[in-house]
Design a protein around this motif. Structure first.
Motif, mmCIF file in Angstrom:
data_model
loop_
_atom_site.group_PDB
_atom_site.id
_atom_site.type_symbol
_atom_site.label_atom_id
_atom_site.label_comp_id
_atom_site.label_asym_id
_atom_site.label_seq_id
_atom_site.Cartn_x
_atom_site.Cartn_y
_atom_site.Cartn_z
ATOM 1 N N GLU A 149 -6.943 6.251 8.857
ATOM 2 C CA GLU A 149 -5.556 6.465 8.416
ATOM 3 C C GLU A 149 -4.652 6.751 9.602
ATOM 4 O O GLU A 149 -3.542 6.212 9.704
ATOM 5 N N ARG A 150 -5.111 7.624 10.492
ATOM 6 C CA ARG A 150 -4.302 7.960 11.666
ATOM 7 C C ARG A 150 -4.097 6.731 12.551
ATOM 8 O O ARG A 150 -2.993 6.492 13.066
ATOM 9 N N SER A 153 -1.590 4.369 10.817
ATOM 10 C CA SER A 153 -0.219 4.867 10.899
ATOM 11 C C SER A 153 0.392 4.602 12.274
ATOM 12 O O SER A 153 1.551 4.168 12.378
ATOM 13 N N ARG A 157 3.559 2.086 13.235
ATOM 14 C CA ARG A 157 4.748 2.584 13.940
ATOM 15 C C ARG A 157 5.180 1.653 15.068
ATOM 16 O O ARG A 157 6.362 1.624 15.422
ATOM 17 N N TYR A 168 -6.050 0.518 7.372
ATOM 18 C CA TYR A 168 -5.859 1.155 6.062
ATOM 19 C C TYR A 168 -6.950 0.717 5.086
ATOM 20 O O TYR A 168 -7.444 1.524 4.282
ATOM 21 N N TRP A 180 -3.247 8.077 -1.899
ATOM 22 C CA TRP A 180 -2.186 8.156 -0.898
ATOM 23 C C TRP A 180 -2.324 7.048 0.139
ATOM 24 O O TRP A 180 -1.329 6.490 0.616
ATOM 25 N N THR A 181 -3.561 6.726 0.496
ATOM 26 C CA THR A 181 -3.781 5.672 1.477
ATOM 27 C C THR A 181 -3.376 4.311 0.915
ATOM 28 O O THR A 181 -2.840 3.461 1.629
ATOM 29 N N ASP A 184 0.271 4.076 1.329
ATOM 30 C CA ASP A 184 0.640 3.775 2.722
ATOM 31 C C ASP A 184 0.403 2.301 3.041
ATOM 32 O O ASP A 184 1.222 1.656 3.718
ATOM 33 N N ARG A 185 -0.716 1.753 2.550
ATOM 34 C CA ARG A 185 -0.970 0.341 2.789
ATOM 35 C C ARG A 185 0.068 -0.518 2.083
ATOM 36 O O ARG A 185 0.508 -1.559 2.621
ATOM 37 N N ARG A 187 3.158 0.090 1.684
ATOM 38 C CA ARG A 187 4.380 0.050 2.494
ATOM 39 C C ARG A 187 4.255 -0.969 3.625
ATOM 40 O O ARG A 187 5.250 -1.593 4.025
ATOM 41 N N VAL A 188 3.054 -1.118 4.154
ATOM 42 C CA VAL A 188 2.843 -2.131 5.183
ATOM 43 C C VAL A 188 2.946 -3.530 4.572
ATOM 44 O O VAL A 188 3.540 -4.444 5.166
#
Length: 203
Positions: A149-150, A153, A157, A168, A180-181, A184-185, A187-188
């Motif tokens: 995850e880190r 991210s 960025r 991800y 949550w992951t 985040d994926r 959004r990509v």
């Protein structure tokens, strides 16, 4: 045996570390050893800094541990990492990076140390270096969802979206609760105009 005591102290949770400090003080008093009692008091002070703004007390203790037990690479590495954490909380980023680097040199197969330094690089917007450290961490601990995850991210960025998707996806594969992951994926996916896939992840 003394080195093991401090290794345990540095790695345990704070309530137990506080209790250990109290035991060392009591042992020093019982044995009439002022030096041992002083070690216990410094341990208690270092534990307290995690609840108060006295981070410099922790740095002083970890300096002393390194001086006394520096021949033990594991102990010295943990002490350097903890100093890095303290400097980070003080927003002294460059000093934190130095300590994390020293810790990595003493324990080069410890994924957590690369993660800590990668996070610090990220706070300084030094994202290429953050990505390098997170990549190293995932190689050392390939089953860690958090590390992927880190890495993802940091990749996102800097606009490396396809690589972020890969990271991800690996994070999701290793996560016990990936909600949550997945978000985040998603959004990509949006950044790549893959809205159908984003909707699946958001769903």
């Amino acid at each position: 045996a003394v080195v093991r005591v401090f290794l345990n102290f540095l790695s345990m949770d704070r309530p137990h570390a506080r209790a250990l400090g109290e035991l060392v003080v009591e042992a020093g008093d019982s044995l009439e050893s002022a030096e041992l009692a002083e070690w216990g008091k410094q341990m208690q002070s270092a534990v307290g800094v995690y609840y108060t703004p006295q981070w410099l007390s922790a740095i002083t203790l970890y300096d002393r541990i390194e001086k006394e037990f520096g021949a033990d690479q594991e102990c010295a590495g943990i002490a350097a990492a903890e100093k890095g954490n303290a400097y980070s909380w003080l927003n002294r980023r460059e000093e934190a990076l130095i300590e994390y680097g020293r810790a990595i040199r003493k324990a080069p197969t410890n994924a957590k140390l690369y993660e800590l330094r990668g996070h610090e690089f990220g706070l300084l917007n030094r994202l290429a270096e953050a990505i390098a450290d997170y990549t190293a961490a995932t190689e050392l601990s390939p089953d860690s969802s958090r590390l992927y995850e880190r890495l993802a991210s940091a990749l996102a960025r800097v606009g490396r979206f396809n690589e972020a998707l890969e990271a991800y996806t690996k994070a999701i594969q290793h996560a016990s609760s990936p909600a949550w992951t997945l978000a985040d994926r998603a959004r990509v996916f949006v950044q790549l105009d893959l809205h159908d896939k984003a909707l699946v992840d958001f769903g």
